[in-house]
Design an enzyme around this catalytic site. Sequence first.
Site, mmCIF file in Angstrom:
data_model
loop_
_atom_site.group_PDB
_atom_site.id
_atom_site.type_symbol
_atom_site.label_atom_id
_atom_site.label_comp_id
_atom_site.label_asym_id
_atom_site.label_seq_id
_atom_site.Cartn_x
_atom_site.Cartn_y
_atom_site.Cartn_z
ATOM 1 N N ASP A 114 0.894 -1.010 0.124
ATOM 2 C CA ASP A 114 -0.020 -0.137 -0.078
ATOM 3 C C ASP A 114 0.402 1.227 0.072
ATOM 4 O OD1 ASP A 114 0.514 0.055 2.727
ATOM 5 O OD2 ASP A 114 -1.575 0.320 3.023
ATOM 6 N N ILE A 115 0.418 2.006 -0.319
ATOM 7 C CA ILE A 115 0.910 3.247 -0.328
ATOM 8 C C ILE A 115 1.322 4.031 1.168
ATOM 9 C CG2 ILE A 115 1.090 6.141 -1.048
ATOM 10 C CD1 ILE A 115 -1.290 4.640 -3.357
ATOM 11 N N GLU A 162 -6.282 1.947 -0.860
ATOM 12 C CA GLU A 162 -4.786 2.012 -1.310
ATOM 13 C C GLU A 162 -3.947 1.003 -1.402
ATOM 14 O OE1 GLU A 162 -3.794 3.715 3.141
ATOM 15 O OE2 GLU A 162 -5.492 3.355 1.435
#
Length: 308
Positions: A183-184, A227
Amino acid sequence: MAQNSEDELDKTIVSGSDTFNGRVRAADDSPPTLVVLIGPAGYVGKQFALTEQEHILGRSIDCQIYIDDKSVSRNHARFEVTGKDVLVQDLGSSNKTYINNEELAPNAPARLLNNDQLKTGNVIFKFLESGNLEAITNKELNEKAAKDAMTGAWSKGALIEKGPEAIKRSEVLAEELSVLVFDIDFFKKVNDTYGHAGGDCVLRELGRLVSTKVVRSHDYFARYGGEEFVILLPAAGIKTALDVAERLRTMVESYDFHFEDKQIHVTISIGCATKKSVESYWDTLFKRADEALYQSKQTGRNRVTLAP
């Protein structure tokens, strides 16, 4: 002014006609297809295009038409495509094969007609002959539902269906299987700083990067939510998975994300897990990769962690 309106109306009509003609041409090239009407979770609406001369339908993972349902025999039925004709043959299945409620005798081929209903165990299909516009429409609707509109990745629902299938294929073919979950980092900060439009821009570009620069043709890239993303890597062991993960991490870190002439620096955290020989459930493999992602985030972010 009235003339302009009429001209615009004419253009709309021509455009619509061109679109319809294009769909008709696509339908002309479409192969005969089986559409699942009733079946196990994740299968309803799924299409199987009969593009080869022979297809075997069954519960065995190496069947061309794989149906994960206990009412279906491992090798349940055979389809033979000859020109525009499609013949179906029951292969001595336990729960029989039916066409429009008529039982097929074992090993006695029968010709399928457009809109026939085919029953194998508890699974019911609709047969669409080649050149059927309905097959094109159904395919478009199913692909749209299974794809994430923002990133172009497969949806969470599609991943939940694909995961168990990948586990079974790995076991049957005795090949390795790895999973990356990433994920970001600090994505909330991106949204807070640049607004949700900026965050959406990052998600779209990240999806494009992963699809075009990272995944192979037989890999499976999905957006799990928000995300967070998942990549299935068939026939990939620990070394390959770690190489892919590190290449992905460095690519994102060095990429220039832009929104409204502003550069956004983005990094990702990654968890990596390779299927163990005793691991027979998708949820177990995914959980290990997800926990490895959590470790990456807890130990500084922008890093890859291998699950034990």
